[in-house]
Design a protein around this motif. Sequence first.
Motif, PDB file in Angstrom:
ATOM      1  N   VAL A  71     -14.617  -2.840  -5.572  1.00 10.53           N
ATOM      2  CA  VAL A  71     -13.828  -2.240  -6.644  1.00 10.53           C
ATOM      3  C   VAL A  71     -12.583  -1.620  -6.011  1.00 10.53           C
ATOM      4  O   VAL A  71     -12.657  -1.029  -4.930  1.00 10.53           O
ATOM      5  N   VAL A  72     -11.445  -1.791  -6.686  1.00 11.32           N
ATOM      6  CA  VAL A  72     -10.152  -1.336  -6.162  1.00 11.32           C
ATOM      7  C   VAL A  72      -9.550  -0.329  -7.136  1.00 11.32           C
ATOM      8  O   VAL A  72      -9.526  -0.561  -8.350  1.00 11.32           O
ATOM      9  N   GLU A 133       3.292  -2.861  -1.363  1.00 13.75           N
ATOM     10  CA  GLU A 133       4.348  -1.833  -1.359  1.00 13.75           C
ATOM     11  C   GLU A 133       5.629  -2.357  -2.005  1.00 13.75           C
ATOM     12  O   GLU A 133       6.306  -1.632  -2.747  1.00 13.75           O
ATOM     13  N   ASN A 134       5.965  -3.615  -1.760  1.00 11.20           N
ATOM     14  CA  ASN A 134       7.178  -4.192  -2.351  1.00 11.20           C
ATOM     15  C   ASN A 134       7.027  -4.475  -3.844  1.00 11.20           C
ATOM     16  O   ASN A 134       8.004  -4.851  -4.496  1.00 11.20           O
ATOM     17  N   TRP A 135       5.824  -4.339  -4.367  1.00  8.91           N
ATOM     18  CA  TRP A 135       5.602  -4.510  -5.804  1.00  8.91           C
ATOM     19  C   TRP A 135       5.561  -3.173  -6.533  1.00  8.91           C
ATOM     20  O   TRP A 135       5.306  -3.130  -7.738  1.00  8.91           O
ATOM     21  N   GLY A 136       5.778  -2.073  -5.814  1.00 13.88           N
ATOM     22  CA  GLY A 136       5.713  -0.755  -6.433  1.00 13.88           C
ATOM     23  C   GLY A 136       4.301  -0.307  -6.733  1.00 13.88           C
ATOM     24  O   GLY A 136       4.084   0.535  -7.610  1.00 13.88           O
ATOM     25  N   ILE A 137       3.313  -0.837  -5.991  1.00 13.09           N
ATOM     26  CA  ILE A 137       1.902  -0.520  -6.205  1.00 13.09           C
ATOM     27  C   ILE A 137       1.381   0.251  -5.000  1.00 13.09           C
ATOM     28  O   ILE A 137       1.667  -0.098  -3.847  1.00 13.09           O
ATOM     29  N   HIS A 138       0.610   1.290  -5.271  1.00 15.14           N
ATOM     30  CA  HIS A 138      -0.060   2.048  -4.212  1.00 15.14           C
ATOM     31  C   HIS A 138      -1.568   1.922  -4.402  1.00 15.14           C
ATOM     32  O   HIS A 138      -2.112   2.334  -5.433  1.00 15.14           O
ATOM     33  N   VAL A 139      -2.243   1.332  -3.419  1.00 13.75           N
ATOM     34  CA  VAL A 139      -3.702   1.178  -3.468  1.00 13.75           C
ATOM     35  C   VAL A 139      -4.324   2.444  -2.896  1.00 13.75           C
ATOM     36  O   VAL A 139      -4.151   2.766  -1.717  1.00 13.75           O
ATOM     37  N   GLU A 140      -5.052   3.171  -3.733  1.00 13.44           N
ATOM     38  CA  GLU A 140      -5.605   4.462  -3.326  1.00 13.44           C
ATOM     39  C   GLU A 140      -6.945   4.328  -2.611  1.00 13.44           C
ATOM     40  O   GLU A 140      -7.217   5.054  -1.657  1.00 13.44           O
ATOM     41  N   ARG A 141      -7.784   3.408  -3.076  1.00 15.57           N
ATOM     42  CA  ARG A 141      -9.129   3.324  -2.510  1.00 15.57           C
ATOM     43  C   ARG A 141      -9.728   1.952  -2.788  1.00 15.57           C
ATOM     44  O   ARG A 141      -9.476   1.361  -3.841  1.00 15.57           O
ATOM     45  N   VAL A 142     -10.519   1.485  -1.834  1.00 13.05           N
ATOM     46  CA  VAL A 142     -11.302   0.259  -1.995  1.00 13.05           C
ATOM     47  C   VAL A 142     -12.739   0.573  -1.599  1.00 13.05           C
ATOM     48  O   VAL A 142     -12.976   1.211  -0.565  1.00 13.05           O
ATOM     49  N   ALA A 143     -13.687   0.161  -2.411  1.00 11.73           N
ATOM     50  CA  ALA A 143     -15.100   0.416  -2.127  1.00 11.73           C
ATOM     51  C   ALA A 143     -15.879  -0.892  -2.212  1.00 11.73           C
ATOM     52  O   ALA A 143     -15.761  -1.623  -3.201  1.00 11.73           O
TER      53      ALA A 143
END
Length: 231
Positions: A71-72, A133-143
């Motif tokens: 899950v992302v 990052e170049n898409w303006g997305i920040h991935v906070e956590r991956v489980a």
Amino acid sequence: MLCFKVVQEYERAVIFRLGRLLSGGAKGPGIFFVLPCIESYTKVDLRTLSFDVPPQEVLSRDSVTVSVDAVVYYRVSNPTISVANVENAHHSTRLLAQTTLRNMLGTKNLSEILADREAVSQGMQSALDEATENWGIHVERVAIKDVRLPVQLQRAMAAEAEASREAKAKVIAAEGEHQASRALKEAANIINESPSALQLRYLQTLSTISAEKNSTIVFPLPIDMLQQFMR
């Protein structure tokens, strides 16, 4: 003529004027206006979102097939870039998460996947965050949610674990017998060196027997005493 619009606290509006991105960045929160037929806008949600990565069939580095899902959690960090640089940032992030999960697990042994899920999750989060990052997305956590193994491998691992437990139990029992034998040997040496110790042990045994309220008590006689009567 102006057309007034409203965006919520967690939203931003990216405005285009005659096809060009309007300078000044995204608008909001609150009221803003657009020029009909000249300007258009796209709302962007800034809240943290999540999605499930479907189970991925992966061949680990030691040639074991495993099925892993995850899950992302992510959010839009730059609304303007998320609209202008990629057609659908959310869908692209989902597809990239699937390929990243397969690539990450392909470099790990089965033991590493099972024993250190947190390291796999952190590695996947770092790789995803850098790529989006170049898409303006920040991935906070991956489980990592679940790791499923083939049935034959599960049975083999269960048999190996059972054999390991039995071997440890035998080692512990052998160590206990060794310590008990050593204690008996030391006690025998002490009694052999001091005959009075044997008499004290004899009296202690009689005291224990009498405390149990037995109707019959057998008093063993020393061999040297019997030899005197036999002469």
